[in-house]
Design an enzyme around this catalytic site. Structure first.
Site, PDB file in Angstrom:
ATOM      1  N   ASN A  90       0.426  -5.984   3.940  1.00  0.00           N
ATOM      2  CA  ASN A  90       0.867  -5.129   2.827  1.00  0.00           C
ATOM      3  C   ASN A  90       1.753  -5.953   1.892  1.00  0.00           C
ATOM      4  O   ASN A  90       2.980  -5.814   1.898  1.00  0.00           O
ATOM      5  CB  ASN A  90       1.616  -3.929   3.388  1.00  0.00           C
TER       6      ASN A  90
ATOM      7  N   ASN B 224      -0.273   6.839   1.056  1.00  0.00           N
ATOM      8  CA  ASN B 224      -0.868   5.858   1.955  1.00  0.00           C
ATOM      9  C   ASN B 224      -2.324   6.248   2.149  1.00  0.00           C
ATOM     10  O   ASN B 224      -2.618   7.274   2.771  1.00  0.00           O
ATOM     11  CB  ASN B 224      -0.109   5.857   3.296  1.00  0.00           C
TER      12      ASN B 224
ATOM     13  N   MET C 164      -4.188   0.834   4.485  1.00  0.00           N
ATOM     14  CA  MET C 164      -3.713   0.764   3.117  1.00  0.00           C
ATOM     15  C   MET C 164      -2.259   1.237   3.059  1.00  0.00           C
ATOM     16  O   MET C 164      -1.999   2.440   3.110  1.00  0.00           O
ATOM     17  CB  MET C 164      -4.569   1.649   2.215  1.00  0.00           C
ATOM     18  N   CYS C 165      -1.333   0.337   3.023  1.00  0.00           N
ATOM     19  CA  CYS C 165       0.079   0.661   2.820  1.00  0.00           C
ATOM     20  C   CYS C 165       0.748   1.212   4.081  1.00  0.00           C
ATOM     21  O   CYS C 165       0.102   1.687   4.996  1.00  0.00           O
ATOM     22  CB  CYS C 165       0.286   1.657   1.674  1.00  0.00           C
ATOM     23  N   ARG C 166       2.051   1.150   4.062  1.00  0.00           N
ATOM     24  CA  ARG C 166       2.926   1.779   5.059  1.00  0.00           C
ATOM     25  C   ARG C 166       4.078   2.406   4.281  1.00  0.00           C
ATOM     26  O   ARG C 166       4.584   1.809   3.326  1.00  0.00           O
ATOM     27  CB  ARG C 166       3.494   0.775   6.051  1.00  0.00           C
TER      28      ARG C 166
END
Length: 263
Positions: free
Chosen positions: A41, A115, A1-3
């Protein structure tokens, strides 16, 4: 989930850390190398940065993927800063609140990113609403877990906690309310970086000549990159990086410090 990524060091264009490296945040939006949850993402992105003489950061956020924003390339090429925080988003609930849900979140001099994900949201964190004022709840930038976690952190900062303590106590509180939560948090006010690892990857790179970078994953293969162990608080200045093990919910012993000077 996300960077996500934060940089603190000599003045340079935004794109030096976001779009320039071979595996920078720009490329991580579709081809992350170390992401454990999710693969793309593309649900929004954002960057916040500090201009000389102005303590309040500027932000540029969009709801779509970073590669689809043709204007960002020019912005990243010409805007210069000594500190930035940027993120590309893989949404828990796709499309929820659009641009408003994209990090970095901001208040005053602070920039923040999360994140991870909170299982059972929103019900799992409903008991924590009592720790916030009605004004805090009504001021949430978005109706997602990250915005609520940011509100918890911000309340502690306003109460006088230092950045590391605010992140550590929030992680512990949220992890106790929602076991299994992934809580990699990233925070800056322009003169330091604080971050946590709790369920996902985090790395840092510190060099006296090139500054300090804290990121979900390395953007190149430089041997200076160091991985941060899970369940750790990182606090970085322009001169050193300190790593502190985070306490699990229900424990009371104080962790030991590990200071890693820049060489």
């Amino acid at each position: 989930m996300c960077r996500h990524l934060a940089y603190l060091g000599p003045e340079e264009p935004l794109g030096t850390r976001i779009a320039g490296p071979p595996h920078g945040l720009y490329r991580q939006s579709w081809a992350p190398r170390k992401q454990q949850y999710g693969t793309v993402n593309a649900d929004g992105f954002g960057v916040g940065w500090y201009a000389p003489g102005d303590p309040v950061p500027a932000r540029y956020r969009r709801a779509g993927p970073i590669w689809a924003d043709l204007s960002f390339a020019d912005l990243a090429r010409v805007v210069r800063t000594t500190c930035l925080l940027a993120a590309v988003r893989d949404a828990t609930l796709s499309g929820a609140d659009a641009e408003a849900a994209a990090a970095p979140f901001a208040s005053g001099a602070w920039l923040f990113s999360h994140n991870g994900a909170v299982p059972g949201w929103p019900g799992s964190l409903a008991p924590l609403t009592g720790t916030l004022s009605p004004a805090d709840l009504l001021s949430l930038e978005a109706r997602n877990d990250s915005a609520f976690v940011w509100a918890l952190v911000l309340a502690r900062l306003r109460a006088g906690d230092d950045p590391g303590q605010a992140l550590a106590d929030t992680v512990r509180e949220v992890a106790e309310a929602a076991p299994g939560a992934r809580l990699n948090l990233l925070l800056t006010s322009g003169d330091g970086i604080a971050a946590t690892t709790w369920g996902d990857t985090l790395w840092y790179r510190a060099d006296p000549a090139e500054g300090t970078v804290v990121a979900s994953e390395p953007y190149d293969d430089d041997p200076l990159w160091r991985e941060v162990p899970d369940r750790t608080l990182l606090v970085a200045s322009r001169t050193d990086v300190t790593l502190t093990p985070l306490k699990e919910p229900g424990t009371h012993s104080a962790p030991a410090l590990s200071k890693e000077p820049r060489t």
